[in-house]
Structure formats: structure tokens, C-alpha cells
Write a protein that holds these residues in place. Structure first.
Motif, mmCIF file in Angstrom:
data_model
loop_
_atom_site.group_PDB
_atom_site.id
_atom_site.type_symbol
_atom_site.label_atom_id
_atom_site.label_comp_id
_atom_site.label_asym_id
_atom_site.label_seq_id
_atom_site.Cartn_x
_atom_site.Cartn_y
_atom_site.Cartn_z
ATOM 1 N N UNK A 1 63.383 23.863 72.887
ATOM 2 C CA UNK A 1 62.591 23.168 73.911
ATOM 3 C C UNK A 1 62.344 21.935 73.664
ATOM 4 N N UNK A 2 62.468 21.170 72.539
ATOM 5 C CA UNK A 2 61.931 19.845 72.199
ATOM 6 C C UNK A 2 62.548 19.357 71.049
ATOM 7 N N UNK A 3 62.641 18.215 70.489
ATOM 8 C CA UNK A 3 63.078 17.473 69.181
ATOM 9 C C UNK A 3 61.751 16.704 68.732
ATOM 10 N N UNK A 4 61.858 16.634 67.559
ATOM 11 C CA UNK A 4 60.860 15.581 67.037
ATOM 12 C C UNK A 4 61.281 15.103 65.695
ATOM 13 N N UNK A 5 61.137 13.643 65.331
ATOM 14 C CA UNK A 5 61.554 12.906 64.111
ATOM 15 C C UNK A 5 60.030 12.796 63.494
ATOM 16 N N UNK A 6 59.813 13.315 62.308
ATOM 17 C CA UNK A 6 58.816 12.947 61.634
ATOM 18 C C UNK A 6 58.892 13.095 59.911
ATOM 19 N N UNK A 7 57.925 12.744 59.294
ATOM 20 C CA UNK A 7 58.175 12.528 57.872
ATOM 21 C C UNK A 7 57.494 14.340 57.350
ATOM 22 N N UNK A 8 56.856 14.881 58.004
ATOM 23 C CA UNK A 8 56.274 16.224 57.647
ATOM 24 C C UNK A 8 56.359 17.126 58.888
ATOM 25 N N UNK A 9 56.401 18.412 58.516
ATOM 26 C CA UNK A 9 56.599 19.464 59.569
ATOM 27 C C UNK A 9 55.654 19.341 60.650
ATOM 28 N N UNK B 1 71.410 16.838 71.940
ATOM 29 C CA UNK B 1 70.891 16.971 73.319
ATOM 30 C C UNK B 1 71.516 18.122 74.042
ATOM 31 N N UNK B 2 72.422 18.660 73.848
ATOM 32 C CA UNK B 2 73.224 19.616 74.568
ATOM 33 C C UNK B 2 72.609 20.970 73.983
ATOM 34 N N UNK B 3 71.807 20.959 72.958
ATOM 35 C CA UNK B 3 70.988 22.236 72.431
ATOM 36 C C UNK B 3 70.029 22.697 73.271
ATOM 37 N N UNK B 4 69.326 21.466 74.080
ATOM 38 C CA UNK B 4 68.360 21.766 74.940
ATOM 39 C C UNK B 4 68.198 23.080 75.876
ATOM 40 N N UNK B 5 67.281 23.813 75.768
ATOM 41 C CA UNK B 5 67.217 25.184 76.634
ATOM 42 C C UNK B 5 68.522 25.908 76.303
ATOM 43 N N UNK B 6 69.096 25.774 75.027
ATOM 44 C CA UNK B 6 70.158 26.655 74.714
ATOM 45 C C UNK B 6 69.558 27.416 73.400
ATOM 46 N N UNK B 7 70.141 28.537 73.089
ATOM 47 C CA UNK B 7 69.858 28.968 71.759
ATOM 48 C C UNK B 7 70.452 28.109 70.658
ATOM 49 N N UNK B 8 69.693 27.626 69.421
ATOM 50 C CA UNK B 8 69.874 26.904 68.532
ATOM 51 C C UNK B 8 70.961 27.607 67.470
ATOM 52 N N UNK B 9 72.006 26.791 67.336
ATOM 53 C CA UNK B 9 73.111 27.593 66.350
ATOM 54 C C UNK B 9 72.510 27.744 65.044
ATOM 55 N N UNK B 10 72.647 28.652 64.421
ATOM 56 C CA UNK B 10 72.230 29.046 62.829
ATOM 57 C C UNK B 10 72.716 27.840 62.011
ATOM 58 N N UNK B 11 73.906 27.164 62.103
ATOM 59 C CA UNK B 11 74.555 26.347 61.229
ATOM 60 C C UNK B 11 73.330 25.000 61.357
ATOM 61 N N UNK B 12 72.816 24.658 62.339
ATOM 62 C CA UNK B 12 72.023 23.686 62.692
ATOM 63 C C UNK B 12 70.877 23.452 61.844
ATOM 64 N N UNK B 13 70.067 24.714 61.420
ATOM 65 C CA UNK B 13 68.760 24.777 60.579
ATOM 66 C C UNK B 13 69.159 24.423 59.094
#
Length: 77
Positions: A27-35, A49-61
Motif C-alpha cells: 500500500x505504501x513505501x517509506x525510507x527511514x533509519x528505523x522501523x 513502484x510496480x509493486x503498489x497494490x500488488x502482492x509483495x514478492x517474497x524475494x523482496x523482503x
């Protein structure tokens, strides 16, 4: 002088996070120093950006970082 010192001091790098809904869609992305605060944030390797509103691939985590000291068991002698 402090300016020169700051140029060579190690810096913390920003980490990338994705907010997932209950169905695992990004649903969203964020860049920061902590969780980020709140439920549903997972750390990812990069933002696409093509991951928005799509299932996140397991390899991305990225596996969660350990926040406490590592405890090793004592060997019995």
C-alpha cells in the motif's frame, strides 16, 4: 574542522519499508533509519513502484534485524 570530520564519519543509511494490507498487497513505501511505527510494515531490499497494490514478492523482503544482544549457550564440560 567539524565539517571535515563529518565528511569522513560513518553515516547510517536509510532503510526501505513497505506497508502491507491484510491480504499482503503493498500500500505504501517509506525510507527511514528505523522501523516505522504501526502494524504491517516490512523491510524490503528496494522500492519498485510496480509493486503498489500488488502482492509483495517474497524475494523482496529482508529478514528482521536483531535488536538485542546475541546470547550463545554455554557449552557443558
Amino acid at each position: 574542522m567539524n565539517f571535515l570530520r563529518s565528511l569522513f564519519a560513518p553515516r547510517q543509511s536509510f532503510r526501505s519499508f513497505a506497508l502491507l494490507d491484510s491480504q499482503g498487497r503493498c500500500q505504501a513505501f517509506k525510507h527511514c533509519l528505523a522501523v516505522p511505527v504501526g502494524d504491517g510494515w516490512v523491510e524490503i531490499q528496494e522500492v519498485r513502484l510496480n509493486w503498489l497494490h500488488q502482492p509483495l514478492p517474497a524475494s523482496a523482503r529482508i529478514s528482521p534485524h536483531s535488536t538485542g544482544p546475541v546470547v550463545q549457550p554455554i557449552l557443558a564440560t
